[in-house]
Motif scaffolding. Structure first.
Motif, PDB file in Angstrom:
ATOM      1  N   VAL A  39       1.052   3.861   3.238  1.00 14.06           N
ATOM      2  CA  VAL A  39       1.388   3.512   4.620  1.00 14.06           C
ATOM      3  C   VAL A  39       2.821   3.020   4.688  1.00 14.06           C
ATOM      4  O   VAL A  39       3.376   2.517   3.696  1.00 14.06           O
ATOM      5  CB  VAL A  39       0.439   2.430   5.195  1.00 14.06           C
ATOM      6  CG1 VAL A  39      -0.994   2.905   5.193  1.00 14.06           C
ATOM      7  CG2 VAL A  39       0.561   1.126   4.420  1.00 14.06           C
ATOM      8  N   LYS A  40       3.425   3.170   5.850  1.00 14.16           N
ATOM      9  CA  LYS A  40       4.818   2.778   6.033  1.00 14.16           C
ATOM     10  C   LYS A  40       4.949   1.252   6.067  1.00 14.16           C
ATOM     11  O   LYS A  40       3.984   0.520   6.296  1.00 14.16           O
ATOM     12  CB  LYS A  40       5.374   3.381   7.322  1.00 14.16           C
ATOM     13  CG  LYS A  40       5.527   4.896   7.271  1.00 14.16           C
ATOM     14  CD  LYS A  40       6.191   5.418   8.537  1.00 14.16           C
ATOM     15  CE  LYS A  40       6.426   6.936   8.446  1.00 14.16           C
ATOM     16  NZ  LYS A  40       7.085   7.461   9.670  1.00 14.16           N
ATOM     17  N   GLU A  67      10.426   2.354   8.883  1.00 15.52           N
ATOM     18  CA  GLU A  67       9.938   3.725   8.934  1.00 15.52           C
ATOM     19  C   GLU A  67       9.823   4.366   7.555  1.00 15.52           C
ATOM     20  O   GLU A  67       9.541   5.556   7.438  1.00 15.52           O
ATOM     21  CB  GLU A  67      10.853   4.574   9.823  1.00 15.52           C
ATOM     22  CG  GLU A  67      10.877   4.132  11.278  1.00 15.52           C
ATOM     23  CD  GLU A  67       9.477   4.066  11.895  1.00 15.52           C
ATOM     24  OE1 GLU A  67       8.661   4.983  11.619  1.00 15.52           O
ATOM     25  OE2 GLU A  67       9.190   3.094  12.618  1.00 15.52           O
ATOM     26  N   TYR A 113       8.276   4.651   3.516  1.00 10.81           N
ATOM     27  CA  TYR A 113       7.161   4.336   2.626  1.00 10.81           C
ATOM     28  C   TYR A 113       7.705   3.517   1.456  1.00 10.81           C
ATOM     29  O   TYR A 113       8.900   3.620   1.119  1.00 10.81           O
ATOM     30  CB  TYR A 113       6.508   5.623   2.113  1.00 10.81           C
ATOM     31  CG  TYR A 113       5.711   6.364   3.163  1.00 10.81           C
ATOM     32  CD1 TYR A 113       4.385   6.019   3.424  1.00 10.81           C
ATOM     33  CD2 TYR A 113       6.290   7.402   3.890  1.00 10.81           C
ATOM     34  CE1 TYR A 113       3.645   6.707   4.382  1.00 10.81           C
ATOM     35  CE2 TYR A 113       5.570   8.090   4.860  1.00 10.81           C
ATOM     36  CZ  TYR A 113       4.246   7.729   5.103  1.00 10.81           C
ATOM     37  OH  TYR A 113       3.522   8.397   6.060  1.00 10.81           O
ATOM     38  N   ARG A 129       6.331  -0.532   8.298  1.00  9.94           N
ATOM     39  CA  ARG A 129       5.970  -1.062   9.613  1.00  9.94           C
ATOM     40  C   ARG A 129       4.489  -1.449   9.660  1.00  9.94           C
ATOM     41  O   ARG A 129       4.123  -2.501  10.199  1.00  9.94           O
ATOM     42  CB  ARG A 129       6.273  -0.022  10.698  1.00  9.94           C
ATOM     43  CG  ARG A 129       5.847  -0.473  12.113  1.00  9.94           C
ATOM     44  CD  ARG A 129       5.974   0.676  13.101  1.00  9.94           C
ATOM     45  NE  ARG A 129       7.359   1.093  13.235  1.00  9.94           N
ATOM     46  CZ  ARG A 129       8.216   0.537  14.088  1.00  9.94           C
ATOM     47  NH1 ARG A 129       7.819  -0.464  14.870  1.00  9.94           N
ATOM     48  NH2 ARG A 129       9.455   0.985  14.163  1.00  9.94           N
ATOM     49  N   THR A 130       3.646  -0.607   9.073  1.00  7.73           N
ATOM     50  CA  THR A 130       2.208  -0.872   9.092  1.00  7.73           C
ATOM     51  C   THR A 130       1.870  -2.153   8.345  1.00  7.73           C
ATOM     52  O   THR A 130       0.972  -2.902   8.747  1.00  7.73           O
ATOM     53  CB  THR A 130       1.447   0.314   8.485  1.00  7.73           C
ATOM     54  OG1 THR A 130       1.813   1.515   9.182  1.00  7.73           O
ATOM     55  CG2 THR A 130      -0.061   0.114   8.587  1.00  7.73           C
ATOM     56  N   HIS A 131       2.568  -2.427   7.266  1.00  5.83           N
ATOM     57  CA  HIS A 131       2.334  -3.668   6.529  1.00  5.83           C
ATOM     58  C   HIS A 131       2.603  -4.887   7.418  1.00  5.83           C
ATOM     59  O   HIS A 131       1.842  -5.861   7.411  1.00  5.83           O
ATOM     60  CB  HIS A 131       3.230  -3.729   5.287  1.00  5.83           C
ATOM     61  CG  HIS A 131       2.835  -2.764   4.210  1.00  5.83           C
ATOM     62  ND1 HIS A 131       3.264  -1.457   4.190  1.00  5.83           N
ATOM     63  CD2 HIS A 131       2.047  -2.914   3.112  1.00  5.83           C
ATOM     64  CE1 HIS A 131       2.773  -0.853   3.123  1.00  5.83           C
ATOM     65  NE2 HIS A 131       2.025  -1.713   2.452  1.00  5.83           N
ATOM     66  N   SER A 135      -1.432  -8.740  12.949  1.00  5.57           N
ATOM     67  CA  SER A 135      -2.721  -8.594  13.639  1.00  5.57           C
ATOM     68  C   SER A 135      -3.801  -9.444  12.981  1.00  5.57           C
ATOM     69  O   SER A 135      -4.638 -10.050  13.661  1.00  5.57           O
ATOM     70  CB  SER A 135      -3.149  -7.128  13.649  1.00  5.57           C
ATOM     71  OG  SER A 135      -2.195  -6.315  14.310  1.00  5.57           O
ATOM     72  N   VAL A 186       2.593  -4.890  10.773  1.00  4.12           N
ATOM     73  CA  VAL A 186       1.631  -4.896  11.878  1.00  4.12           C
ATOM     74  C   VAL A 186       0.283  -5.436  11.416  1.00  4.12           C
ATOM     75  O   VAL A 186      -0.344  -6.256  12.115  1.00  4.12           O
ATOM     76  CB  VAL A 186       1.489  -3.479  12.471  1.00  4.12           C
ATOM     77  CG1 VAL A 186       0.328  -3.430  13.465  1.00  4.12           C
ATOM     78  CG2 VAL A 186       2.784  -3.039  13.151  1.00  4.12           C
ATOM     79  N   GLU A 187      -0.187  -5.004  10.266  1.00  2.60           N
ATOM     80  CA  GLU A 187      -1.480  -5.468   9.761  1.00  2.60           C
ATOM     81  C   GLU A 187      -1.467  -6.974   9.499  1.00  2.60           C
ATOM     82  O   GLU A 187      -2.434  -7.681   9.791  1.00  2.60           O
ATOM     83  CB  GLU A 187      -1.845  -4.715   8.488  1.00  2.60           C
ATOM     84  CG  GLU A 187      -2.225  -3.254   8.723  1.00  2.60           C
ATOM     85  CD  GLU A 187      -2.541  -2.517   7.434  1.00  2.60           C
ATOM     86  OE1 GLU A 187      -2.213  -3.064   6.344  1.00  2.60           O
ATOM     87  OE2 GLU A 187      -3.094  -1.407   7.504  1.00  2.60           O
ATOM     88  N   ASN A 231       0.864  -1.173   0.000  1.00  2.00           N
ATOM     89  CA  ASN A 231       0.000   0.000   0.000  1.00  2.00           C
ATOM     90  C   ASN A 231       0.906   1.230   0.000  1.00  2.00           C
ATOM     91  O   ASN A 231       1.668   1.439   0.948  1.00  2.00           O
ATOM     92  CB  ASN A 231      -0.896  -0.009   1.242  1.00  2.00           C
ATOM     93  CG  ASN A 231      -1.894   1.130   1.257  1.00  2.00           C
ATOM     94  OD1 ASN A 231      -1.680   2.177   0.646  1.00  2.00           O
ATOM     95  ND2 ASN A 231      -2.996   0.947   1.966  1.00  2.00           N
TER      96      ASN A 231
END
Length: 719
Positions: free
Chosen positions: A126-127, A166, A168, A129-131, A137, A133-134, A123
């Motif tokens: 989003v960074k 950190e 993109y 890290r978010t990939h 989760s 985390v998602e 995506n």
């Protein structure tokens, strides 16, 4: 997530330590013109902790095989047969019988997949890290523990974990994104990793580096890897076994060494012969004649029989079951014993006089095109109405001078971003230089130009281009007739309609597109990739140019088509006295083109030409460390014949940022031979040519008396 009791016979564990068992798996799509079968009753066992290389041409069914392993074939495709996953210490899993929720769990936690296009897997807003985390989760995985594993994986892949997390996606290079994607696919600790063309869009050095990491990743994380690729040499050195796909089914499966040294199926041998490489004689390289079958109309019997010189009535009538060609080596060919002994002779007899001898240099006379101190810069340097605040300037080409002669062949090689395409477009008048001059037959190309348009129509006609992707270079709304008539109408207005059509039909026939009367009425999407590229080549040749820029003109083609397309270009050069400036990231293709024509290879790095010379010198006696690194990175079918595959000739995988080019010799940050003087001084070209072979290199090491030899080495930990 187990098989049902009614499937108990299917659930019996295999005799060997198998992690996935596939039996009679097929994938079909309903189409207006019939049922398209893109995987045809395939059976294979994937052994635990192995690297299995799956090889095949585009459209052979490789991606459908990968999708079937995970029951991930997109709608409206239908998968049939049996796919069983055997978790270590757990009950067998009927993959095709799982619910959506169970498949979600299987696909990341047990079997994970790395796709070809890394950018489309992220995506962009989003960074990184978010990939992670998602993903963690979504599978109820402990996020803190998962991020620690992510940092470990990123470090194993020679990335700075905190910087990656950190960032993109757009802030990372293609190689970085691909490695991050591998880390993301492993963060949930799967047992099986399926990699579908994971390095196809990467440069040679990045490809080689990632493939070299696979063995380390496999051992450290206890993985089984299925590596799917059209590039046989790329995976040959790391795969324990190879499985060769042809026409949606396996033609041959066996140990890598056995298949490379004694291929039993004629198609496997043909694929090996069609693969350009650095060490094999040119006469051993030949294209695979004919085309792969249509999935709607797969031939009866052996699907390879229309292209096989050994085919007989049995091959036409009877589908060859697997024959035992040795330990763990199965082949689907009735004549596999004869194939091992006689197939090369049969191929040679079918070559029909194909010329393969290396040529002597044909370039002669005064330069056709001369480039002097060319610089090309992109970015905003001046304030103005169109300045949006980005003051960063990228120098794509920096001070390059070279001459291209009549009947010349020059191949520019280098990593993405090195400036080779920009230099090529500048040479044919498609890019205005920021500094320096370009002359065509002694005339300034840009004299009297209006903006970015060359004023001299004769020069514009004489300098043409063949693009990398013929699908996008040809107007999808026009028939072949219209596409090819346009240059004739512009540059040869004296021809009437009948004359134009006759010339077009003659060229189509000449390049092997037959019957031309049929193809002239087709649209580009109705042509194969090789046919599209031939039409694009015809379009440039119809105006009788003096120089053609062929920008990665074979890189989008299957390996089985590349030798044939390069042969065609060389034949056209001989017939029309045209010079070629080829752009390639593949040193094997560069060697084939330059050695066969007596041409030259030029090596570019960060906007500069760092070495240029004859194919023999550049391939077999390179002087610049970067050229040596490219040679090391070029995969070979017989890796023992080239440099030690374990001794990497580069300090770091990633190329420097073009906005922050290193001082001195630009390669010193990656060069294992760099010394302190390399930080400060920019080496000029040193002429190493002799009476028979040309070579110039930009490296202090080529001068035995240079102060480089007294300068202290740069420490390994240095940036």
């Amino acid at each position: 997530m187990t098989v049902s009791e009614s499937d108990a016979s299917f659930a019996e564990p295999p005799l060997e330590d198998v992690i996935v068992e596939m039996r009679d798996a097929s994938v079909e799509f309903g189409m207006d013109r019939g049922q398209s079968r893109v995987l045809n009753e395939v059976s294979i066992d994937i052994e635990r902790n192995e690297i299995l290389g799956v090889i095949g041409e585009s459209g052979s069914g490789k991606s459908m095989f990968a999708s079937a392993l995970l029951d991930a074939v997109p709608a409206p495709g239908v998968t049939t047969g049996d796919v069983t996953y055997y978790p270590e210490g757990g009950d067998p899993v009927d993959v095709l019988g799982l619910s959506k929720a169970e498949l979600k769990q299987l696909r990341w936690e047990e079997i994970s997949m790395v796709f070809q296009g890394a950018m489309s897997s992220f995506n962009p807003v989003v960074k990184i890290r978010t990939h992670f985390v998602e993903t963690l989760s979504a599978h109820d995985y402990n996020v803190d523990r998962g991020l620690e594993r992510a940092r470990e994986l990123l470090s194993d892949l020679y990335l700075d974990p905190e910087r990656m997390l950190e960032s993109y996606p757009h802030e990372l290079s293609g190689g970085m994104k691909q490695r991050v994607l591998i880390a993301l696919s492993l963060v949930l600790e799967p047992d099986l990793l399926v990699m579908d063309e994971p390095t196809a869009a990467l440069d040679l050095l990045m490809q080689r580096s990632i493939v070299s990491l696979l063995e380390e990743i496999k051992e450290k994380h206890d993985l089984t890897i299925v590596f799917i690729t059209h590039d046989l040499p790329l995976v040959a050195d790391v795969a324990d076994r190879l499985a060769v796909l042809y026409a949606f089914e396996f033609a041959e499966i066996g140990p890598s060494e056995a298949i490379l040294e004694n291929p039993a199926h004629p198609y496997t041998r043909a694929l090996l012969n069609a693969t350009p490489n650095l060490s094999a004689p040119l006469e051993e390289m030949r294209p695979i004649e004919g085309e792969s079958p249509d999935p709607v109309n797969i031939p009866n019997g052996c699907s390879y029989h229309p292209r096989c010189p050994l085919a007989d009535a049995d091959c036409v009538d009877t589908d060859p079951g697997p024959y035992d060609a040795g330990p763990d080596h199965d082949v689907h060919c009735h004549h596999w014993k004869q194939s091992i002994d006689d197939i090369d002779v049969a191929f040679a007899e079918s070559d029909d006089g194909r010329t393969v001898q290396s040529a002597v240099a044909k370039a002669s006379g005064e330069p056709l095109v001369s480039l002097s101190d060319i610089e090309v810069r992109f970015g905003s340097e001046n304030d103005g109405l169109l300045d949006f605040g980005d003051s960063e300037v990228v120098t794509a080409v920096d001070g390059v001078s070279l001459d291209i002669y009549e009947n010349d062949v020059l191949v520019l090689v280098g990593e993405s971003g090195c400036g080779k395409t920009t230099l090529g477009k500048t040479a044919v008048g498609l890019q205005t230089p920021t500094e320096g001059s370009i002359e065509y037959r002694g005339r300034d190309v840009w004299e009297g130009a209006s903006g970015s348009t060359i004023a001299d129509k004769e020069i514009r006609r004489a300098l043409q281009i063949v693009h990398q992707d013929p699908g996008s270079a040809l107007n999808s709304h026009q028939r072949v007739r219209t596409i090819l008539e346009q240059p004739l109408k512009r540059w040869h207005p004296e021809l009437d309609g009948n004359d134009r059509i006759e010339r077009i039909l003659g060229m189509l026939e000449y390049v092997g597109i037959s019957p031309p009367e049929d193809y002239i009425e087709r649209y580009p999407h109705q042509l194969s990739g090789g046919e599209q590229q031939r039409v694009a080549l015809i379009r440039s040749m119809l105006v009788n140019p003096d120089l053609i820029l062929a920008d990665e003109a074979v890189s989008a083609l299957d390996v089985s088509l590349r030798v044939g397309m390069m042969d065609l270009m060389i034949e056209l050069q001989d017939s029309f006295d045209t010079s070629f400036l080829f752009i390639s990231h593949d040193l094997s293709n560069a060697r084939y083109l330059a050695e066969k024509t007596g041409g030259r290879i030029g090596v570019m790095y960060l906007g500069e030409l760092v070495e240029i010379g004859s194919a023999e010198r550049i391939i077999h006696d390179p002087k610049h460390p970067y050229t040596k690194a490219l040679r090391w990175a070029t995969p070979e079918l017989e890796p023992d014949e080239v440099d030690d595959p374990d001794e990497s000739p580069i300090r770091t995988i990633d190329i420097p940022d073009q906005k922050n080019i290193p001082s001195g010799c630009r390669y010193h940050t990656r060069c294992p031979e760099a010394r302190e003087i390399c930080r400060k001084q920019d080496p000029g070209m040193i002429d190493l040519s002799d009476d028979t072979r040309a070579q110039e290199t930009a490296c202090f090491r080529a001068d035995d008396d240079h102060e480089y030899w007294e300068s202290p080495p740069i420490p390994d930990s240095s940036d």
